[in-house]
Write a protein that holds these residues in place. Structure first.
Motif, mmCIF file in Angstrom:
data_model
loop_
_atom_site.group_PDB
_atom_site.id
_atom_site.type_symbol
_atom_site.label_atom_id
_atom_site.label_comp_id
_atom_site.label_asym_id
_atom_site.label_seq_id
_atom_site.Cartn_x
_atom_site.Cartn_y
_atom_site.Cartn_z
ATOM 1 N N THR A 16 0.831 -1.196 0.000
ATOM 2 C CA THR A 16 0.000 0.000 0.000
ATOM 3 C C THR A 16 0.873 1.256 0.000
ATOM 4 O O THR A 16 2.014 1.237 0.465
ATOM 5 C CB THR A 16 -0.925 0.045 1.220
ATOM 6 O OG1 THR A 16 -0.124 0.027 2.417
ATOM 7 C CG2 THR A 16 -1.869 -1.142 1.254
ATOM 8 N N VAL A 17 0.308 2.314 -0.535
ATOM 9 C CA VAL A 17 0.980 3.612 -0.531
ATOM 10 C C VAL A 17 -0.058 4.662 -0.158
ATOM 11 O O VAL A 17 -1.223 4.564 -0.547
ATOM 12 C CB VAL A 17 1.616 3.917 -1.900
ATOM 13 C CG1 VAL A 17 0.588 3.982 -3.020
ATOM 14 C CG2 VAL A 17 2.444 5.203 -1.845
ATOM 15 N N SER A 18 0.374 5.639 0.613
ATOM 16 C CA SER A 18 -0.521 6.701 1.056
ATOM 17 C C SER A 18 0.106 8.061 0.786
ATOM 18 O O SER A 18 1.330 8.184 0.722
ATOM 19 C CB SER A 18 -0.818 6.566 2.551
ATOM 20 O OG SER A 18 -1.507 5.366 2.828
ATOM 21 N N LEU A 19 -0.761 9.045 0.647
ATOM 22 C CA LEU A 19 -0.299 10.415 0.434
ATOM 23 C C LEU A 19 -1.067 11.315 1.384
ATOM 24 O O LEU A 19 -2.283 11.483 1.233
ATOM 25 C CB LEU A 19 -0.531 10.848 -1.012
ATOM 26 C CG LEU A 19 0.003 12.226 -1.380
ATOM 27 C CD1 LEU A 19 1.533 12.225 -1.379
ATOM 28 C CD2 LEU A 19 -0.522 12.670 -2.748
ATOM 29 N N GLN A 20 -0.386 11.851 2.363
ATOM 30 C CA GLN A 20 -0.983 12.808 3.286
ATOM 31 C C GLN A 20 -0.798 14.195 2.704
ATOM 32 O O GLN A 20 0.344 14.629 2.478
ATOM 33 C CB GLN A 20 -0.325 12.719 4.662
ATOM 34 C CG GLN A 20 -0.862 13.708 5.673
ATOM 35 C CD GLN A 20 -2.315 13.464 6.023
ATOM 36 O OE1 GLN A 20 -2.744 12.327 6.182
ATOM 37 N NE2 GLN A 20 -3.102 14.537 6.112
ATOM 38 N N MET A 21 -1.910 14.874 2.442
ATOM 39 C CA MET A 21 -1.866 16.187 1.807
ATOM 40 C C MET A 21 -2.375 17.230 2.795
ATOM 41 O O MET A 21 -3.540 17.209 3.182
ATOM 42 C CB MET A 21 -2.725 16.191 0.542
ATOM 43 C CG MET A 21 -2.344 15.101 -0.446
ATOM 44 S SD MET A 21 -3.262 15.188 -2.004
ATOM 45 C CE MET A 21 -4.909 14.779 -1.426
#
Length: 119
Positions: A77-82
């Motif tokens: 999994t990959v996540s992007l906190q913006m």
């Protein structure tokens, strides 16, 4: 085949935050690079952030210090906190994975998730 399932897009006011997530599943021996790209109608798809299996990160200049990419190698999994979102961050965001299955390496893309930032 490999499937990438994205989640977490939506509508947010300027200055707000969103977190995008993406899970890769299917015929996977290992996942090399993972990342996020975005596209606005009429423009080319552009890199937002990417991360290697060793944790080396690369960001577009426009999102440095605001976005953080992370991944879970065991879960693929990959996540992007913006954070500190701006109206110019409005785009369709696409998850990307470079997947190895036995001796074959191939790039896969998610279907995209809309991020809209209102001013």
């Amino acid at each position: 085949q490999v499937q990438l399932v994205e989640s977490g897009g939506g509508l947010v006011q300027a200055g707000g935050s969103l977190r995008l997530s993406c899970a890769a599943s299917g015929r996977i021996s290992r996942v090399n690079a993972m990342g996020w790209y975005r596209q606005v109608p009429g423009n080319a798809r552009e890199l937002v952030a990417r991360i290697t299996s060793d944790g080396i990160r690369d960001y577009a200049d426009s999102v440095k210090d605001r976005f953080t990419i992370s991944r879970d190698n065991k879960q693929n999994t990959v996540s992007l906190q913006m954070n500190g979102l701006k109206p110019e961050d409005t785009a369709v965001y696409y998850c990307y994975s470079r997947v190895v299955f036995y001796f074959t390496e191939r790039d896969y893309w998610g279907l995209g998730t809309q991020v809209t930032v209102s001013s």
